[in-house]
Each structure stands twice: as structure tokens, then as C-alpha cells.
Enzyme design. Structure first.
Site, PDB file in Angstrom:
ATOM      1  CG  ASP A  18      -7.830   2.650   0.651  1.00  0.00           C
ATOM      2  OD1 ASP A  18      -8.973   3.135   0.724  1.00  0.00           O
ATOM      3  OD2 ASP A  18      -7.272   2.077   1.619  1.00  0.00           O
ATOM      4  CE  LYS A  66      -7.639  -2.052   6.797  1.00  0.00           C
ATOM      5  NZ  LYS A  66      -7.754  -0.584   6.756  1.00  0.00           N
ATOM      6  CB  SER A  82      -0.889  -0.039   1.250  1.00  0.00           C
ATOM      7  OG  SER A  82      -1.632   1.157   1.375  1.00  0.00           O
ATOM      8  CE  LYS A  86      -3.984   4.005   2.253  1.00  0.00           C
ATOM      9  NZ  LYS A  86      -5.235   3.530   2.860  1.00  0.00           N
ATOM     10  N   GLY A  97      -4.532  -3.969   6.112  1.00  0.00           N
ATOM     11  CA  GLY A  97      -3.505  -3.809   7.138  1.00  0.00           C
ATOM     12  C   GLY A  97      -3.644  -2.442   7.774  1.00  0.00           C
ATOM     13  CD  GLU A 106      -8.991  -0.513   0.672  1.00  0.00           C
ATOM     14  OE1 GLU A 106      -8.037  -0.745  -0.105  1.00  0.00           O
ATOM     15  OE2 GLU A 106      -8.881  -0.588   1.902  1.00  0.00           O
ATOM     16  CE  LYS A 130      -4.807   0.302   0.327  1.00  0.00           C
ATOM     17  NZ  LYS A 130      -5.532  -0.438   1.384  1.00  0.00           N
ATOM     18  CG  ASP A 167     -10.822  -0.515   4.986  1.00  0.00           C
ATOM     19  OD1 ASP A 167     -11.186  -0.893   6.099  1.00  0.00           O
ATOM     20  OD2 ASP A 167      -9.668  -0.069   4.789  1.00  0.00           O
TER      21      ASP A 167
HETATM   22  O1  OSB Z   1      -7.249   2.066   4.598  1.00  0.00           O
HETATM   23  O2  OSB Z   1      -6.213   0.266   4.286  1.00  0.00           O
HETATM   24  C1  OSB Z   1      -6.276   1.359   4.835  1.00  0.00           C
HETATM   25  C2  OSB Z   1      -3.093   2.015   6.860  1.00  0.00           C
HETATM   26  C3  OSB Z   1      -3.624   2.694   7.933  1.00  0.00           C
HETATM   27  C4  OSB Z   1      -4.966   2.958   7.966  1.00  0.00           C
HETATM   28  C5  OSB Z   1      -5.801   2.545   6.917  1.00  0.00           C
HETATM   29  C6  OSB Z   1      -5.275   1.836   5.853  1.00  0.00           C
HETATM   30  C7  OSB Z   1      -3.887   1.606   5.798  1.00  0.00           C
HETATM   31  C8  OSB Z   1      -3.201   0.956   4.690  1.00  0.00           C
HETATM   32  C9  OSB Z   1      -1.863   0.296   4.994  1.00  0.00           C
HETATM   33  O3  OSB Z   1      -3.574   1.001   3.556  1.00  0.00           O
HETATM   34  C10 OSB Z   1      -1.865  -1.161   4.774  1.00  0.00           C
HETATM   35  C11 OSB Z   1      -0.677  -1.816   5.441  1.00  0.00           C
HETATM   36  O4  OSB Z   1      -0.685  -2.020   6.672  1.00  0.00           O
HETATM   37  O5  OSB Z   1       0.267  -2.147   4.722  1.00  0.00           O
HETATM   38 MG    MG Z   2      -8.474   0.969   3.209  1.00  0.00          MG
END
Ligand code: OSB
Ligand code: MG
Length: 376
Positions: free
Chosen positions: A193, A267, A140, A168, A295, A218, A166, A243
Site C-alpha cells: 500500500d 471503506k 497491515s 506500507k 481499515g 494499493e 500487507k 483506496d
Molecule cells: O490506507 O489502508 C490504509 C490505516 C490508516 C489509514 C489508512 C490505511 C490504514 C491501514 C490500516 O492500512 C488497516 C487497519 O485498520 O488494520
Molecule cells: Mg490503503
């Protein structure tokens, strides 16, 4: 070991702060240092660990390290201290009257699973009935200063061996960022995401993404907009994955029945623990709906838990479980998880979570500690 009665004698809470190897930028803010609460749960013979993933700032959900500390120390820990740990269903009933705060609850439950696994000499994956010995993973990638910087960052992750990327996104940093990666890597598995940064009236930008061959988008809309996601999903070809919106198996059923998404990011901390996470997996598996593990920038404790969950058969999309080195220079537990050449990470096979605490590092990252002892 049948009918072993294991009384919960002591629980230690630690507020831990760890510097990320690089800042992580999302639509809700920037994270340099990650806060978490580490739960240590002791019976006469066995110690279990859990990680509460709530961060210092309520950007992903309302929970923070501070609220988790309050809910754990004032309500959850007193509800389980001195009780016998026989099975998880009975364990969670001790605090089922407490509303909300899924991440706080999940950390306590994780420690209980660790103890149960160790007492039965079984890994968490075995307790869940997981079949996979390794799980497919991706990385991510946070928002970078420019599209060019983003492509450079992605190139290095692909060199590391990640086969699914992925990124953001947020309004103004979406289509062009994705297009830049797609132009450089026409074949890579790519997804976005939004962390709930858009409104239904923004549907045009998601329509434009249909040409980019994304695996999924996402959480485009707000976490309480399951209904509105159903309208967005009808308008676009790309699959929506929820999510933040999915806090329980009943949310998952509602979202799938309404057509609000075609994929779910599971999660365990977001849904109150591994027990509920497995239920969501089972519901999706029954309906042929693909799931993957999200994660929360976990330490190796939470990462071990995510890997065990992702060993279940329905986790068919690559998970946000990256190698330990993607997150921290030094971790609070062994083993350090490494990326295999086929973009997978091995599922721990030792009893319980299958990790060992690095007490020296745990102590050095602890900023606050409290010990709770049973007087029963
Ligand atoms: O939205 O998936 C998410 C990290 C912190 C809070 C929200 C998210 C995330 C990530 C990181 O996308 C995923 C990871 O732990 O590698
Ligand atoms: Mg997410």
C-alpha cells in the site's frame, strides 16, 4: 415492529484518543495515538453508536477529528436531531445537501444502522444480506526501521496466524522491503500500500514488482489521479487496487471503465457510509471485480461495522480487519475480536452492530464531550 416511529431525541459526541500498541508508520506519517469521534444516538428506547475514523492529521484525506467535530456539531447533528428514524435512505436525505466530509457522515449513519438493527432485532450483516459467518483477514504492517526489522515483524504476525500480509511502502522503501519478505516467505499472500506516494513517472519501480507475485498494489498514485492510474495499470502485470481515489459508486464505475484498477478496497467511512459501500460492492459483484474491506485502525465499534460489510459475497480477498489486540491494549467496546486458526474473524451476530460499550474505558479515553438534545 412495523411502523414504529423512532424519534432521534439526543446525540452525544465524544472526542476519544487511544494509544496504539505500537506506532503505525505510512508514507504520509506516523501515528502513535489515534483520535476519533464517537457518536452516541438515542431514541426513547434504543441507543446506537458510530465511529468517525478521521485522524488528528489530514494525511490520508482532508478530514480530521477537528473538521469532523465541526461538520457533525454545526451541520449534521442539527440536520437529524428530532427527526424520525424509519429507514437509512430517508435518514441520509436529511443531510444530502451537505458536500463532502464522508467520514463525518458515515459515523452518524453507522449509529443509525445500529439503532435500526436493534429495533428490528437483526444484525447489520443480516440487514445487508451478508452470507458469511466469518471473513478472511490479513494484517497491515507499517514501515519499519529496516528491511530486517520488517521481516522480523512479519514473522511475528505470521506466528499470530495471519495468512495475508500487507506492507506500507514509500519511495526508497519499496522493492527491497517486499523482496525481503518474498525471500523469507515464498508462498505468503503479499500486497503493498503506497497511500498515493508516487507519480506516474515512477512506473519503473512498479514494473520491478511484477516478479514478486503480489496480490495487488494499493493506491500507488494521487487520489485525484484515477485517469493516470489507467496508464500505470496498462504498464504493469500486478493488479492495482484503489483506496483513496474511490469516494462513491460513480468513482468506482469510472475507475473500472477506464481500467484504472482491477480491485477495489471498500471503506464505508471513505465513501460516506455503509449504504454507499454496499452499492459499490453490488456494482463490483455485478462486474466480477473482487473487493475487500480496508481499515482505519478502528476501535471495536468500527471493526464490527467493517466485519458486517465484509460478510457480503463479493468480499473475496482478505480484509484489513485484524484482531483487536493488534490495535489497542484496552478497547471501548466488547467483544474483543480474535483471529481464528484459519485467519478469519467472526462476524457479529447480535442485533445492530452487535457490540456493547465499555463505559469505563470510553469515559477514560474521552478528552471532549458535547450533548445535543432535540427541542422539537
Ligand atoms: O490506507 O489502508 C490504509 C490505516 C490508516 C489509514 C489508512 C490505511 C490504514 C491501514 C490500516 O492500512 C488497516 C487497519 O485498520 O488494520
Ligand atoms: Mg490503503
Amino acid at each position: 415492529m412495523n411502523n414504529v416511529i423512532v424519534k432521534i431525541e439526543e446525540i452525544v459526541l465524544r472526542h476519544v484518543v487511544m494509544r496504539l500498541v505500537e506506532p503505525f508508520v505510512t508514507s504520509f506519517g506516523i501515528t502513535n495515538d489515534r483520535s476519533c469521534v464517537i457518536v452516541e444516538m438515542k431514541t426513547a428506547d434504543i441507543t446506537g453508536y458510530g465511529e468517525c475514523v478521521a485522524k488528528s492529521y489530514p494525511g490520508y484525506s482532508y478530514e480530521t477529528t477537528g473538521t469532523a467535530w465541526h461538520i457533525l456539531s454545526d451541520f449534521l447533528v442539527p440536520a437529524v436531531l428530532g427527526k424520525d428514524l424509519t429507514d437509512i435512505e430517508t435518514f441520509v436525505k436529511n443531510y444530502s445537501h451537505i458536500k463532502g466530509h464522508p467520514m463525518a457522515k458515515a459515523s452518524l449513519e453507522m449509529a443509525a444502522w445500529d439503532i435500526l438493527g436493534k429495533s428490528q432485532n437483526k444484525s447489520l450483516s443480516e440487514l445487508f444480506g451478508g452470507m458469511k459467518k466469518s471473513v478472511e483477514v490479513g494484517v497491515s504492517v507499517g514501515i519499519q526501521l529496516s528491511s530486517e526489522a520488517l521481516v522480523e515483524r512479519v514473522v511475528r504476525y505470521i506466528d499470530d496466524g495471519y495468512r495475508r500480509i500487507k506492507i506500507k511502502i514509500k519511495p526508497g522503501r519499496d522493492f527491497l522491503d517486499l523482496k525481503a519478505i518474498r525471500n523469507t516467505f515464498p508462498e505468503i499472500l503479499l500486497q503493498a500500500d503506497a497511500n498515493s506516494a508516487y507519480r506516474l513517472s515512477d512506473s519503473e519501480v512498479f514494473l520491478s514488482m511484477d516478479e514478486l507475485n503480489l496480490l495487488l498494489i494499493e493506491q500507488p498514485l494521487a487520489e485525484d489521479d484515477i485517469y493516470e492510474h489507467s496508464f500505470l495499470q496498462k504498464q504493469i502485470k500486478t493488479s492495482i487496487c484503489l483506496d483513496e481515489s474511490i469516494l462513491s459508486v460513480s468513482h468506482a464505475k469510472a475507475a473500472l471503465d477506464l481500467g484504472s484498477c482491477r480491485i477495489i478496497n471498500i471503506k464505508a467511512p471513505r465513501v460516506g457510509g455503509l449504504l454507499e459501500a454496499v452499492k459499490i460492492h453490488d456494482e463490483c459483484y455485478k462486474r466480477d471485480v473482487p473487493v475487500w474491506s480496508g481499515g482505519m485502525l478502528e476501535t471495536n465499534i468500527g471493526r464490527a461495522s467493517n466485519l458486517a460489510l465484509a460478510s457480503l459475497a463479493g468480499f473475496i480477498l482478505p480484509s484489513d480487519i485484524s484482531a483487536s489486540s493488534r490495535y489497542y491494549e484496552e478497547d471501548i467496546a466488547w467483544p474483543n475480536f480474535v483471529l481464528n486458526r484459519d485467519s478469519t474473524i467472526n462476524v457479529p451476530s447480535e442485533p445492530g452492530l452487535g457490540i456493547e460499550i465499555n463505559h469505563k474505558n470510553l469515559d477514560s479515553f474521552t478528552v471532549k464531550k458535547e450533548v445535543f438534545r432535540s427541542n422539537r
